[in-house]
Design an enzyme around this catalytic site. Structure first.
Site, PDB file in Angstrom:
ATOM      1  N   THR A 120     101.182  78.237 127.002  1.00 20.84           N
ATOM      2  CA  THR A 120     101.124  79.455 126.195  1.00 20.84           C
ATOM      3  C   THR A 120     100.074  80.432 126.731  1.00 20.84           C
ATOM      4  O   THR A 120      98.949  80.046 127.034  1.00 20.84           O
ATOM      5  CB  THR A 120     100.791  79.111 124.730  1.00 20.84           C
ATOM      6  N   GLY A 167      98.192  75.912 121.328  1.00 19.26           N
ATOM      7  CA  GLY A 167      98.016  74.527 120.913  1.00 19.26           C
ATOM      8  C   GLY A 167      99.306  73.938 120.393  1.00 19.26           C
ATOM      9  O   GLY A 167     100.393  74.259 120.877  1.00 19.26           O
ATOM     10  N   ASP A 168      99.194  73.061 119.401  1.00 16.66           N
ATOM     11  CA  ASP A 168     100.352  72.387 118.809  1.00 16.66           C
ATOM     12  C   ASP A 168     101.067  73.363 117.878  1.00 16.66           C
ATOM     13  O   ASP A 168     100.785  73.440 116.687  1.00 16.66           O
ATOM     14  CB  ASP A 168      99.891  71.144 118.053  1.00 16.66           C
ATOM     15  N   GLY A 169     102.014  74.091 118.454  1.00 18.66           N
ATOM     16  CA  GLY A 169     102.690  75.149 117.698  1.00 18.66           C
ATOM     17  C   GLY A 169     103.477  74.643 116.513  1.00 18.66           C
ATOM     18  O   GLY A 169     103.612  75.345 115.506  1.00 18.66           O
ATOM     19  N   VAL A 226     112.038  75.586 118.630  1.00 25.02           N
ATOM     20  CA  VAL A 226     111.302  76.840 118.716  1.00 25.02           C
ATOM     21  C   VAL A 226     109.905  76.589 118.170  1.00 25.02           C
ATOM     22  O   VAL A 226     109.756  76.089 117.051  1.00 25.02           O
ATOM     23  CB  VAL A 226     111.986  77.971 117.924  1.00 25.02           C
ATOM     24  N   ASP A 247     105.661  78.118 117.922  1.00 25.72           N
ATOM     25  CA  ASP A 247     105.020  79.232 117.220  1.00 25.72           C
ATOM     26  C   ASP A 247     104.971  80.499 118.059  1.00 25.72           C
ATOM     27  O   ASP A 247     104.623  81.560 117.545  1.00 25.72           O
ATOM     28  CB  ASP A 247     103.607  78.848 116.778  1.00 25.72           C
TER      29      ASP A 247
END
Length: 288
Positions: free
Chosen positions: A134, A186-188, A163, A165
């Site tokens: 990201t 990070g962890d979306g 999908v 974030d």
């Protein structure tokens, strides 16, 4: 408050350009899947293009050889292998007649492929600084207008159709000329449940300093998901900025018109008997 986004878009490399085209040439906010690709190519972006690289292909083949482990499935069978996956009650007859090892009698966690996670609170076993890509950026122009953008290829070994974030307004990025902006990584899958960037901008609107707004947003997620990995940066309209993170050491870069070089700020998570605090340092990075 103009927004454009695309998600699950294949065969077109320039995702962020496609998002901008959605914003500038449609009255929609988000286009997804095959039709997002069709839209992007119809607007002049190159495609269809094979987006696989030799490195990504080799990584995928190695993952397949390892029975598609790790992955993002849970509470399904088979417990190992590459699927197809089924609900346990639906596929009980298949399981009885198979050579698959049984998971019965195991408790205290969530099955993830053939592994049992100690905690089912997040994807912390799968998310790291090398498993996603990201990029989130915020810009303030000379007239004080603020823009943000986020681009990502998604989580490594994600389930097709997932999908994260990245295209979700208020999660990976948010901006308001009257207040400032935010970007996140990070962890979306976890972070999008909290809309941290929307919260940060609204916290700054109510008077919180960027540092406190960033820490507050990360702390709220960590209280619910103590194993999550993620970070945010907060940028106020006057240029004051800060970052906060959980589960890793986070770096972000800053450049202003008066600066010769980009400055790289390092944010380290510190736990102090409860609230998350951060120590922030920086280093300069020369541009060639």
């Amino acid at each position: 408050m103009e927004v454009g986004a695309v998600a699950a878009m294949r065969f077109v490399k320039d995702g962020i350009k496609a998002a901008k085209l959605v914003m500038e040439h449609t009255k929609h906010t988000l286009l997804v899947g095959e039709q997002a690709s069709v839209f992007a190519m119809s607007m002049g972006l190159p495609g269809p293009t094979n987006l696989s690289s030799p490195e990504s292909t080799a990584k995928w083949l190695k993952w397949k050889e390892n029975s598609c482990q790790p992955n993002f499935w849970k509470n399904v069978i088979p417990a190992n292998g590459c699927g197809p996956y089924h609900l346990r009650n639906v596929a009980s007859n298949q399981e009885e007649n198979s050579c698959m090892p049984s998971n019965e009698g195991t408790s205290g966690g969530t099955w993830l492929g053939d592994s049992l996670l100690v905690s089912d609170h997040s994807n912390s076993k799968l998310i790291s600084q090398t498993s996603h890509d990201t990029i989130s950026m915020a810009v303030i122009d000379k007239d004080g207008r603020i823009a943000v953008g986020t681009s990502t290829n998604g989580a490594t070994f994600k389930i097709p159709g997932r999908v994260g974030d990245g295209p979700i307004v208020g999660s990976s990025a948010y901006a308001d000329d009257e207040v400032g902006a935010c970007g996140a990584t990070g962890d979306g899958d976890i972070m999008m449940r909290f809309l941290p960037c929307y919260q940060i901008v609204e916290s700054m609107r109510r008077g919180l300093e960027p540092q406190h707004a960033a820490i507050d947003a990360i702390s709220r997620i960590a209280r619910k998901y103590p194993d999550f990995v993620g970070a945010v940066f907060a940028l106020r309209k006057d240029g004051i900025h800060a970052g906060a993170c959980h589960g890793w050491t986070f770096q972000y870069s800053v450049r202003t018109p008066s600066m010769v070089d980009v400055e790289v700020f390092t944010v380290e998570p510190v736990i102090n008997n409860g609230p998350i605090l951060t120590k922030q340092t920086h280093a300069t990075f020369g541009l060639s």
